[in-house]
Design a protein around this motif. Structure first.
Motif, PDB file in Angstrom:
ATOM      1  N   ASN A  64      55.925  62.298  58.033  1.00 37.37           N
ATOM      2  CA  ASN A  64      56.525  61.293  58.914  1.00 37.37           C
ATOM      3  C   ASN A  64      55.509  60.644  59.840  1.00 37.37           C
ATOM      4  O   ASN A  64      55.673  59.483  60.228  1.00 37.37           O
ATOM      5  CB  ASN A  64      57.670  61.923  59.719  1.00 37.37           C
ATOM      6  CG  ASN A  64      58.945  62.002  58.911  1.00 37.37           C
ATOM      7  OD1 ASN A  64      59.452  61.002  58.418  1.00 37.37           O
ATOM      8  ND2 ASN A  64      59.480  63.210  58.746  1.00 37.37           N
ATOM      9  N   THR A  65      54.461  61.352  60.198  1.00 40.56           N
ATOM     10  CA  THR A  65      53.394  60.736  60.980  1.00 40.56           C
ATOM     11  C   THR A  65      52.694  59.667  60.161  1.00 40.56           C
ATOM     12  O   THR A  65      52.401  58.570  60.661  1.00 40.56           O
ATOM     13  CB  THR A  65      52.375  61.795  61.445  1.00 40.56           C
ATOM     14  OG1 THR A  65      53.039  62.806  62.200  1.00 40.56           O
ATOM     15  CG2 THR A  65      51.305  61.162  62.316  1.00 40.56           C
ATOM     16  N   TYR A  68      54.980  56.605  59.896  1.00 40.36           N
ATOM     17  CA  TYR A  68      55.058  55.885  61.175  1.00 40.36           C
ATOM     18  C   TYR A  68      53.781  55.081  61.434  1.00 40.36           C
ATOM     19  O   TYR A  68      53.836  53.904  61.783  1.00 40.36           O
ATOM     20  CB  TYR A  68      55.290  56.878  62.310  1.00 40.36           C
ATOM     21  CG  TYR A  68      55.199  56.245  63.686  1.00 40.36           C
ATOM     22  CD1 TYR A  68      56.284  55.552  64.227  1.00 40.36           C
ATOM     23  CD2 TYR A  68      54.025  56.318  64.427  1.00 40.36           C
ATOM     24  CE1 TYR A  68      56.199  54.953  65.483  1.00 40.36           C
ATOM     25  CE2 TYR A  68      53.929  55.725  65.674  1.00 40.36           C
ATOM     26  CZ  TYR A  68      55.017  55.046  66.201  1.00 40.36           C
ATOM     27  OH  TYR A  68      54.919  54.449  67.441  1.00 40.36           O
ATOM     28  N   GLU A  69      52.631  55.707  61.254  1.00 38.30           N
ATOM     29  CA  GLU A  69      51.371  55.034  61.553  1.00 38.30           C
ATOM     30  C   GLU A  69      51.138  53.833  60.645  1.00 38.30           C
ATOM     31  O   GLU A  69      50.644  52.791  61.081  1.00 38.30           O
ATOM     32  CB  GLU A  69      50.216  56.024  61.451  1.00 38.30           C
ATOM     33  CG  GLU A  69      50.190  57.076  62.542  1.00 38.30           C
ATOM     34  CD  GLU A  69      49.873  56.501  63.916  1.00 38.30           C
ATOM     35  OE1 GLU A  69      49.209  55.453  63.995  1.00 38.30           O
ATOM     36  OE2 GLU A  69      50.287  57.118  64.926  1.00 38.30           O
ATOM     37  N   TYR A  78      54.732  49.009  69.675  1.00 43.09           N
ATOM     38  CA  TYR A  78      54.728  50.443  69.396  1.00 43.09           C
ATOM     39  C   TYR A  78      53.334  51.015  69.607  1.00 43.09           C
ATOM     40  O   TYR A  78      52.327  50.327  69.411  1.00 43.09           O
ATOM     41  CB  TYR A  78      55.190  50.717  67.965  1.00 43.09           C
ATOM     42  CG  TYR A  78      56.656  50.432  67.750  1.00 43.09           C
ATOM     43  CD1 TYR A  78      57.608  51.440  67.862  1.00 43.09           C
ATOM     44  CD2 TYR A  78      57.100  49.141  67.471  1.00 43.09           C
ATOM     45  CE1 TYR A  78      58.965  51.174  67.687  1.00 43.09           C
ATOM     46  CE2 TYR A  78      58.452  48.863  67.298  1.00 43.09           C
ATOM     47  CZ  TYR A  78      59.371  49.882  67.411  1.00 43.09           C
ATOM     48  OH  TYR A  78      60.716  49.618  67.245  1.00 43.09           O
ATOM     49  N   LYS A 296      61.446  50.531  62.080  1.00 46.05           N
ATOM     50  CA  LYS A 296      60.568  51.147  63.086  1.00 46.05           C
ATOM     51  C   LYS A 296      61.343  52.073  64.011  1.00 46.05           C
ATOM     52  O   LYS A 296      60.849  53.154  64.371  1.00 46.05           O
ATOM     53  CB  LYS A 296      59.840  50.050  63.871  1.00 46.05           C
ATOM     54  CG  LYS A 296      58.810  49.340  63.015  1.00 46.05           C
ATOM     55  CD  LYS A 296      58.186  48.141  63.682  1.00 46.05           C
ATOM     56  CE  LYS A 296      57.203  47.461  62.718  1.00 46.05           C
ATOM     57  NZ  LYS A 296      56.629  46.213  63.260  1.00 46.05           N
ATOM     58  N   ALA A 299      61.868  55.163  61.969  1.00 44.62           N
ATOM     59  CA  ALA A 299      60.632  55.941  61.842  1.00 44.62           C
ATOM     60  C   ALA A 299      60.321  56.695  63.128  1.00 44.62           C
ATOM     61  O   ALA A 299      59.825  57.825  63.090  1.00 44.62           O
ATOM     62  CB  ALA A 299      59.473  55.024  61.474  1.00 44.62           C
ATOM     63  N   VAL A 300      60.617  56.074  64.266  1.00 44.50           N
ATOM     64  CA  VAL A 300      60.420  56.741  65.560  1.00 44.50           C
ATOM     65  C   VAL A 300      61.307  57.982  65.657  1.00 44.50           C
ATOM     66  O   VAL A 300      60.866  59.058  66.072  1.00 44.50           O
ATOM     67  CB  VAL A 300      60.715  55.778  66.730  1.00 44.50           C
ATOM     68  CG1 VAL A 300      60.863  56.546  68.049  1.00 44.50           C
ATOM     69  CG2 VAL A 300      59.619  54.735  66.857  1.00 44.50           C
ATOM     70  N   LEU A 303      59.988  60.712  63.393  1.00 38.28           N
ATOM     71  CA  LEU A 303      58.754  61.308  63.884  1.00 38.28           C
ATOM     72  C   LEU A 303      58.996  62.160  65.124  1.00 38.28           C
ATOM     73  O   LEU A 303      58.474  63.277  65.224  1.00 38.28           O
ATOM     74  CB  LEU A 303      57.711  60.224  64.178  1.00 38.28           C
ATOM     75  CG  LEU A 303      56.366  60.742  64.700  1.00 38.28           C
ATOM     76  CD1 LEU A 303      55.780  61.802  63.769  1.00 38.28           C
ATOM     77  CD2 LEU A 303      55.386  59.594  64.892  1.00 38.28           C
ATOM     78  N   LEU A 437      56.039  56.530  71.926  1.00 39.23           N
ATOM     79  CA  LEU A 437      55.920  55.724  70.725  1.00 39.23           C
ATOM     80  C   LEU A 437      56.329  54.265  70.940  1.00 39.23           C
ATOM     81  O   LEU A 437      55.705  53.358  70.381  1.00 39.23           O
ATOM     82  CB  LEU A 437      56.757  56.343  69.607  1.00 39.23           C
ATOM     83  CG  LEU A 437      56.386  57.785  69.228  1.00 39.23           C
ATOM     84  CD1 LEU A 437      57.271  58.286  68.103  1.00 39.23           C
ATOM     85  CD2 LEU A 437      54.918  57.893  68.839  1.00 39.23           C
TER      86      LEU A 437
END
Length: 439
Positions: A64-65, A68-69, A78, A296, A299-300, A303, A437
């Protein structure tokens, strides 16, 4: 490498085969359902490979990192995790020769990272083909850049993961059990060896150390019937004798035991079940999907939940193998009723604190910050295991039920539950304070 080759073939086929069916703006309107499906398929692989709850949390964290990145790179609304977590890598720049489809790059980074952390990489392949086909990125340059960027992000995250001390803990000597009275020993039916006794040595994500939120000392072991410890034991014994139908359902719903062992005569076989962390990843997915959150925002949530779970297990396991508290089953069989058995199978690690209580409180805390304090949800996580959907008024409501389920199941004392919840709340609050984030 096999997954990468298959993905490249899939993307090439998709680019040629369905480009005529999509609008030029489609790549900017990719449904979040694709991200949810990717998460579910990673969970399916984790269940198949029977990873322990702490190890499963590690897989979720890095996958998940990476997603997200790759997704938020270059978006000023973000923040990258870079600069907020010690040792986190500076994510590579986007290829200079053109744009990227960030959703595509994120999905690729997610699968690439996840595939390198599981055993059964092949289980991801079928789902990858379907999920990637749904993107339909028709610009060949964008599609190639997206893969290239997603691969670069995954590579960076994997380099970071290699320094978390996981490999070193695989080489540790077998755990030695304490001979002191009142200390944990393996329990029936499998008498499985201690699971992840060195997990406190894994590098945390947001926490400064494994012991940062060390809980209060558990009640001292004593066979005195008036002692605080034996009062805890007696409550487990008494409560499990008169469970209501609803309490039985609650205990079953939150069982989440990847080590469940079926015994029939001389035949022993395992039933593969979701881990506690996998259940909360599922809750994060259901909640963001029902709220129709953007890629997004979703994803936050994934994460934040992953970080809370990862650090929660490190903190909890640090205390488990420090206090080495004996399980109710062992005490009750030795001092009260040798024929008593808990409703749930006792997991193969010490009792204090309750892992479900810690990680559920931590996950509920961060999800409340992402989606609100009174976010109602219908949780269908356990329907594949024959259990009905459960309704919760809030994430805290779900967390409280997960915690008390361990008392109903006969595998934890109330002190481990209550103190574990407090431990998890502090961890969740710290994650929110330490890692920002959304700007």
């Amino acid at each position: 490498m096999r997954l990468r080759k298959v993905l490249l073939q899939c993307f090439a086929g998709v680019c040629i085969g369905i480009s005529a069916l999509i609008s030029p703006a489609y790549s900017q309107q990719v449904p979040t359902a694709l991200l949810h499906r990717a998460e579910k398929n990673l969970t399916r692989t984790i269940v198949h490979d029977i990873f322990s709850p702490p190890v499963a949390s590690r897989i979720y964290l890095y996958a998940n990192t990476a997603a997200y990145e790759a997704l938020i790179h270059g978006d000023r609304a973000y923040n990258s995790v870079y600069g907020q977590v010690k040792g986190f890598p500076n994510i590579p720049a986007i290829p200079a020769e053109g744009k990227v489809n960030h959703e595509l790059a994120a999905t690729y980074a997610f699968f690439q990272t996840g595939s390198r952390l599981v055993f059964s990489e092949h289980l991801l392949l079928d789902s990858v083909r379907v999920i990637l086909a749904a993107f339909g990125e028709k610009d060949s340059t964008v599609y190639k850049n997206s893969l290239k960027f997603g691969q670069a992000v995954s590579d960076s995250i994997m380099v970071w993961s290699a320094t978390d001390n996981y490999a070193a803990t695989r080489r540790k000597r077998r755990y030695t059990y304490s001979r002191e009275k009142g200390k944990w020993t393996p329990t029936p039916p499998g008498y499985i060896d201690a699971v992840e006794p060195y997990w406190s040595q894994i590098r945390p994500c947001a926490l400064d150390s494994a012991a940062q939120f060390k809980p209060v000392t558990p009640p001292a072991f004593s066979t005195d019937t008036s002692s605080a410890f034996m009062k805890d034991v007696r409550e487990v014994y008494t409560k499990t004798q008169k469970l209501s139908q609803e309490e039985v359902l609650i205990a079953s719903f939150w069982d989440c035991n990847p080590f469940y062992l079926n015994t029939q005569g001389h035949l022993n076989f395992a039933t593969k079940k979701l881990s506690p962390g996998g259940h909360w990843i599922s809750i994060a997915g259901q909640a963001t999907e029902s709220a129709r959150k953007s890629w997004k925002e979703t994803a936050v949530a994934y994460l934040c939940t992953s970080i809370a779970l990862f650090d929660g297990f490190i903190s909890c396991w640090d205390e488990k193998y420090r206090s080495q508290m004996i399980r109710p089953e062992t005490v009750i069989n030795a001092y009260m009723d040798e024929k008593w058995r808990p409703m749930l199978q006792t997991p193969p690690f010490p009792e204090y604190t309750s892992g479900h209580s810690v990680i559920s409180a931590a996950a509920a805390t961060v999800l409340t910050a992402c989606l609100g304090d009174a976010f109602a949800l219908n949780d269908d996580t356990e329907t594949p295991y024959g259990l009905p959907v459960r309704h919760f008024r809030s994430f805290r409501h779900a967390s409280d039920e997960a915690a008390i389920s361990r008392l109903y199941g006969g595998i934890h004392y109330r002190s481990a539950i209550v103190n574990g919840q407090r431990q998890g709340e502090l961890i969740g609050q710290h994650v929110l304070q330490k890692i920002l984030l959304k700007r």
